[in-house]
Design an enzyme around this catalytic site. Structure first.
Site, PDB file in Angstrom:
ATOM      1  CG  ASP A  83      -2.241  -0.667   0.989  1.00 63.03           C
ATOM      2  OD1 ASP A  83      -2.437  -1.180  -0.117  1.00 63.03           O
ATOM      3  OD2 ASP A  83      -3.071  -0.701   1.916  1.00 63.03           O
TER       4      ASP A  83
ATOM      5  CG  ASP B 200       2.099  -6.783  10.957  1.00 62.94           C
ATOM      6  OD1 ASP B 200       1.238  -7.123  10.119  1.00 62.94           O
ATOM      7  OD2 ASP B 200       1.810  -6.299  12.067  1.00 62.94           O
TER       8      ASP B 200
ATOM      9  CG  ASP C  87       7.970  -5.365  12.360  1.00 61.10           C
ATOM     10  OD1 ASP C  87       6.831  -5.565  11.886  1.00 61.10           O
ATOM     11  OD2 ASP C  87       8.172  -5.247  13.587  1.00 61.10           O
TER      12      ASP C  87
ATOM     13  CG  ASP D  92      -5.378  -7.649  15.257  1.00 67.35           C
ATOM     14  OD1 ASP D  92      -6.273  -6.955  15.780  1.00 67.35           O
ATOM     15  OD2 ASP D  92      -4.171  -7.412  15.389  1.00 67.35           O
TER      16      ASP D  92
END
Length: 533
Positions: A136, A195, A197, A289
């Site tokens: 994105d 995610d 990282d 989530d």
């Protein structure tokens, strides 16, 4: 009409002292103290003591359960079926479930290579896995870099798809939802989310997928987080202490006792059929989530937490990033509770015990009461009793219960027990923002759906840790001065001074320490040093 003399506009007690502002304020204080201040403060004390008891019982209960689990509990492999997936000469690789790995990212210049590389390094038959990068990014240069990285791995034979969209509607939830619409996803059985990282070990799928493949009632397998920068500074050590308790106690107890816990949004594997049955991803709150987890649980699905599987990731390195993250993590659950409380209560597919656990333990106590009581009781009400000595707080409420709660929270990170005092003070400062965010979520106020991506440092962080790279300091006033912290610190400092002069409870020791903690954060001396990129 004749002008009235000024003396007729003031009570007799003001005559002769109307020019003395201090005495006038003292008179007003005495006039409203007995009929207004004292009853309100006593009510606040009672409410805070009730909330403290709720939190205390919850902490003791979870400590009791986790001790039993550690001493007598069965391992996940004993509670659920688990056997390694074996090769089949007749079926070939088709014996392995088809797995989709989703990596949502947004302008992740520092970590995109780490996350994509780790995902592409997962050990699994190459024709039974699809890596899906959901980019994105709004920076064209970063988008080009991510696309080039995907192309580099594709040239090595990795089945990787680079997906973009023309808007950021729904933020992460919108990206994940859009990713599930592609035709190639229909052939997949499970979806793994990391995610940007997060760096899983190569055997991640071998250790998690068998649980889902061999237990049809399981919807989610969640791994634990391992922090690569926990020793970077005192602020990251404080974060580690809070999150370690969340994983070692809260997630473990929820998994073992109720087969339910809040999905952490990453480092988890979902059964796609369960995800779809629950209604898929929704962007109505900033905790998409947790929203998905609650809806799936209400459909009767079970969750499993695997604390032995740890996935490396990065803690926020700056106070600004951490505050945005904590706002999202506090506002979102409160807003979700507002939206789903009645739906949970009316649900007929889950037991009464599980509904009570979700509504009371999971949401009310941990996501709302814990934040509110920490700030309101310790940073507002207790200091206020110094100014109003007529209102007394029993020692069990002001000393014993808080001490036990603190000790139970800190056991998740034994190596940091010597930092407990700093952790208490830092958590109380952060409770200011968590409380504010909680009320914003409950009331659906202005910033209820604010989403700011947590800044990550990635390779820059590794350079700093490995080579002691120089630090740079951000001097923008907005990043250095925080009015709410400074105002709260001034209030606590005043109450501490008043306690020394007129009090008898000796609260001034705590009040001064807490005031200095608020001042240090308020003047911008926490979480402002970042490594040179």
């Amino acid at each position: 009409m004749e002008k009235l003399p000024s003396t007729t506009l003031l009570p007799d007690a003001f005559q002769g002292t109307r020019d003395d502002i201090t005495e006038q304020m003292g008179f007003v204080w005495q006039q409203i103290k007995a009929p207004v201040i004292i009853p309100l403060l006593r009510l606040a004390v009672v409410l805070c003591l009730i909330m403290s008891l709720m939190l205390f019982v919850e902490k003791v209960y979870m400590a009791f359960v986790i001790i039993l689990v550690k001493l007598f509990g069965k391992k996940p492999e004993q509670r659920y079926k688990w056997e390694p997936i074996k090769d089949d000469l007749e079926l070939g690789n088709s014996v392995y479930p088809m797995v989709l790995v989703q990596i949502p990212m947004y302008n992740e210049k520092e970590v995109y290579q780490l996350s994509i590389g780790a995902a592409c390094g997962l050990s699994w038959p190459s024709d039974r896995i699809i890596i899906q990068v959901l980019d994105d990014s709004t920076d064209p240069a970063i988008k080009d870099l991510v696309e080039m990285e995907c192309g580099r791995w594709a040239s090595k034979g990795i089945n990787i798809r680079y997906e973009i969209r023309d808007n950021r509607n729904g933020y992460k939830a919108g990206a994940l939802k859009e990713g599930m619409k592609h035709s190639y996803v229909k052939q997949c059985d499970y979806v793994v989310i990391f995610d940007a990282d997060f760096q899983p070990e190569p055997d991640f799928l071998w250790r998690t997928i068998p649980f889902l493949a061999q237990n049809p009632d399981l919807a989610l397998v969640q791994a634990r987080w391992k922090f690569v920068n926990s020793d970077e500074c005192l602020m990251t050590r404080m974060q580690e202490m809070s999150l370690d308790y969340h994983f070692t106690v809260e997630q473990e107890v929820g998994s073992y006792k109720y087969a339910f816990f809040g999905f952490n949004g990453t480092a988890g594997v979902w059964r796609i059929a369960a995800l779809n049955e629950a209604g898929g991803w929704k962007d109505r709150t900033t905790v998409e989530d947790m929203d998905l987890a609650v809806r799936a649980s209400l459909k009767g699905w079970k969750f499993l937490f695997l604390g032995e599987i740890k996935v490396k990731n990065e803690l926020p390195s700056t106070l600004k990033a951490y505050r945005y993250q904590q706002h999202r993590w506090s506002c979102g659950p409160a807003n979700l509770f507002r939206k789903m409380a009645l739906e949970i209560a009316r649900n007929k597919k889950v037991s009464l015990l599980k509904k009570v656990h979700v509504i009371y333990n999971f949401f009310l106590v941990r996501k709302i009461v814990a934040h509110i009581v920490t700030f309101v009781f310790y940073c507002l009400v207790i200091p206020a009793t110094v100014l109003v000595p007529e209102v007394q707080i029993p020692k069990w409420g002001s000393v014993y219960i808080p001490s036990i709660i603190t000790l139970l929270n800190a056991v998740g990170t034994p190596r940091s027990l010597h930092l407990m005092v700093f952790w208490i003070l830092f958590e109380n400062v952060m409770s200011l923002h968590r409380t504010k965010a909680t009320f914003i979520g409950l009331l659906e106020a202005g910033r209820v759906n604010e989403w700011v991506v947590t800044e990550k440092l990635g390779d820059a962080l590794k350079t700093k840790l490995g080579a002691k790279a120089p630090r740079k300091l951000r001097f923008r006033i907005g990043d250095r001065l925080h009015v709410l912290e400074l105002g709260t610190g001034a209030y606590l400092f005043f109450c501490g001074c008043y306690d020394i002069a007129f009090g008898s409870n000796h609260y001034f020791i705590f009040l001064f320490l807490q005031a200095f903690a608020f001042f240090i954060v308020g003047f911008g001396y926490v979480g402002i040093f970042v490594p040179n990129a």
